[in-house]
Scaffold this active site. Structure first.
Site, PDB file in Angstrom:
ATOM      1  N   HIS A  34       0.026 -14.508  -3.758  1.00 40.61           N
ATOM      2  CA  HIS A  34       1.330 -14.788  -4.364  1.00 40.61           C
ATOM      3  C   HIS A  34       1.615 -16.281  -4.217  1.00 40.61           C
ATOM      4  O   HIS A  34       0.762 -17.044  -3.724  1.00 40.61           O
ATOM      5  CB  HIS A  34       2.419 -13.912  -3.738  1.00 40.61           C
ATOM      6  CG  HIS A  34       2.420 -13.934  -2.237  1.00 40.61           C
ATOM      7  ND1 HIS A  34       2.750 -15.057  -1.513  1.00 40.61           N
ATOM      8  CD2 HIS A  34       2.102 -12.982  -1.327  1.00 40.61           C
ATOM      9  CE1 HIS A  34       2.663 -14.780  -0.231  1.00 40.61           C
ATOM     10  NE2 HIS A  34       2.257 -13.540  -0.081  1.00 40.61           N
ATOM     11  N   GLY A  36       3.295 -17.893  -2.155  1.00 45.10           N
ATOM     12  CA  GLY A  36       3.159 -18.386  -0.779  1.00 45.10           C
ATOM     13  C   GLY A  36       1.733 -18.869  -0.535  1.00 45.10           C
ATOM     14  O   GLY A  36       1.505 -19.986  -0.055  1.00 45.10           O
ATOM     15  N   HIS A  37       0.752 -18.013  -0.884  1.00 47.58           N
ATOM     16  CA  HIS A  37      -0.652 -18.423  -0.729  1.00 47.58           C
ATOM     17  C   HIS A  37      -0.954 -19.637  -1.606  1.00 47.58           C
ATOM     18  O   HIS A  37      -1.664 -20.548  -1.197  1.00 47.58           O
ATOM     19  CB  HIS A  37      -1.596 -17.298  -1.164  1.00 47.58           C
ATOM     20  CG  HIS A  37      -1.476 -16.041  -0.379  1.00 47.58           C
ATOM     21  ND1 HIS A  37      -0.951 -14.879  -0.897  1.00 47.58           N
ATOM     22  CD2 HIS A  37      -1.819 -15.748   0.903  1.00 47.58           C
ATOM     23  CE1 HIS A  37      -0.996 -13.931   0.010  1.00 47.58           C
ATOM     24  NE2 HIS A  37      -1.510 -14.424   1.122  1.00 47.58           N
ATOM     25  N   GLN A 153       1.247 -15.656  14.526  1.00 44.47           N
ATOM     26  CA  GLN A 153      -0.157 -15.885  14.171  1.00 44.47           C
ATOM     27  C   GLN A 153      -0.476 -17.378  14.225  1.00 44.47           C
ATOM     28  O   GLN A 153      -1.494 -17.803  14.774  1.00 44.47           O
ATOM     29  CB  GLN A 153      -0.407 -15.320  12.768  1.00 44.47           C
ATOM     30  CG  GLN A 153      -1.716 -15.735  12.146  1.00 44.47           C
ATOM     31  CD  GLN A 153      -1.990 -14.989  10.849  1.00 44.47           C
ATOM     32  OE1 GLN A 153      -2.321 -13.813  10.881  1.00 44.47           O
ATOM     33  NE2 GLN A 153      -1.874 -15.651   9.706  1.00 44.47           N
TER      34      GLN A 153
HETATM   35  O1  PAF Z   1      -2.367 -14.057   7.417  1.00 43.24           O
HETATM   36  C1  PAF Z   1      -3.291 -13.357   6.931  1.00 43.24           C
HETATM   37  O2  PAF Z   1      -3.326 -13.054   5.726  1.00 43.24           O
HETATM   38  C2  PAF Z   1      -4.405 -12.861   7.839  1.00 43.24           C
HETATM   39  O3  PAF Z   1      -3.920 -12.494   9.082  1.00 43.24           O
HETATM   40  C3  PAF Z   1      -5.560 -13.869   7.968  1.00 43.24           C
HETATM   41  C4  PAF Z   1      -5.132 -15.154   8.647  1.00 43.24           C
HETATM   42  C5  PAF Z   1      -6.126 -14.177   6.594  1.00 43.24           C
HETATM   43  C6  PAF Z   1      -6.688 -13.249   8.818  1.00 43.24           C
HETATM   44  O4  PAF Z   1      -7.171 -12.076   8.240  1.00 43.24           O
END
Ligand code: PAF
Length: 280
Positions: A34, A36-37, A153
């Site tokens: 999306h 964001g990515h 994360q």
């Molecule tokens: O944030 C994510 O989409 C996942 O946790 C990642 C960093 C791609 C690891 O699978």
């Protein structure tokens, strides 16, 4: 823009770029991309000569009762999104490429993963750190890009990169939201129209918490109370956690001083959503 499935192919392409003296950025994703990515890919494309985007739904970061099977996947759509945003290579391995038989080595973390999602998703961060560590070793990027939406994360990846001396710069990117405030997430596709409306309570409750801090509130308990009260007004919402922690060690604080993460996880129907803001 090319798509490859094997570690060998990624290594060959990155080695060729290196021979030309080019820099490489990595955007790890689980696909179903999306905006964001795309903001991470655009940032990487602006800061590096070449950008690798991994698209891999990582099985080892899902618990037994989580949504591994249901997680949305559409590689054709992802190819379009990566190419639009300026990515150069998609690495889309099969699980057996990443996890051969007798795979038994993991990156495990402690302090930053004790609370928040780490407290309720026991295997999650071990899976995330292991796959991200593998991607760093496969791609050997100069920089890697992560969204602040997954704040715990981000803090955890920064920590293992420091602790284990991975030679990569971690770049944090801001949360991207829909026009009405909902943080973009691949999991938003699980929401019905009614749930989508109810989900606005996440960003609304955080806004109230932030406003209280802006007006001088420094008690974490009081900010938590303000956010919980708003969340409880939404009948479709079930609170998983509301926490105020320092953004480096992800440990609870009583007073809001220094860089502080205010993070929530809330079920809307069966869908678990997370959101946060960082106060500095
Ligand atoms: O944030 C994510 O989409 C996942 O946790 C990642 C960093 C791609 C690891 O699978």
């Amino acid at each position: 823009m090319q798509l490859v499935k094997t570690i060998q192919e990624v290594r060959a392409q990155v080695a060729a770029w290196r021979r030309e003296g080019l820099t490489v950025g990595l955007v790890p994703t689980m696909g179903y991309l999306h905006e964001g990515h795309q903001s991470l890919i655009r940032r990487s494309a602006a800061e590096n000569d070449r950008t690798v985007v991994s698209v891999f739904v990582n099985p080892i970061q899902f618990g037994p009762n989580e949504d591994l099977e249901a997680y949305p996947r559409d590689i054709e759509r992802d190819k379009q999104a990566v190419s639009e945003a300026g990515g150069d290579l998609i690495f889309n391995p099969d699980p057996s490429e990443m996890y051969p038989q007798h795979f038994t080595s993991f990156i495990d973390t402690t302090e930053t993963t004790e609370l928040l999602c780490g407290a309720v998703r026991p295997v999650h961060f071990r899976g995330v750190c292991t796959v991200v560590g593998k991607l760093f070793n496969i791609v050997l990027p100069d920089r890697a890009y992560f969204g602040q939406k997954d704040a715990q994360q981000l803090a955890t990846i920064r920590r293992f990169v420091r602790d284990l001396d991975f030679p990569v710069q971690i770049v944090a990117c801001p949360i991207v939201r829909e026009a009405d405030g909902l943080a973009k997430s691949s999991r938003n596709t699980y929401l019905s129209a009614t749930e989508r409306q109810a989900a606005l309570v996440l960003s609304r409750s955080l806004r109230l918490g932030r406003e209280a801090i802006e007006q001088g509130e420094r008690s974490a308990a009081r900010v938590i109370d303000i956010i919980r009260t708003e969340l409880q007004r939404e009948p479709l919402a079930r609170i998983d956690y509301v926490e105020v922690v320092d953004f480096v060690n992800i440990q609870r604080v009583e007073r809001i001083e220094g860089e502080t993460l205010v993070a929530i996880a809330v079920y809307i129907g069966k869908t678990r959503l997370i959101d946060n803001f960082v106060w500095n």
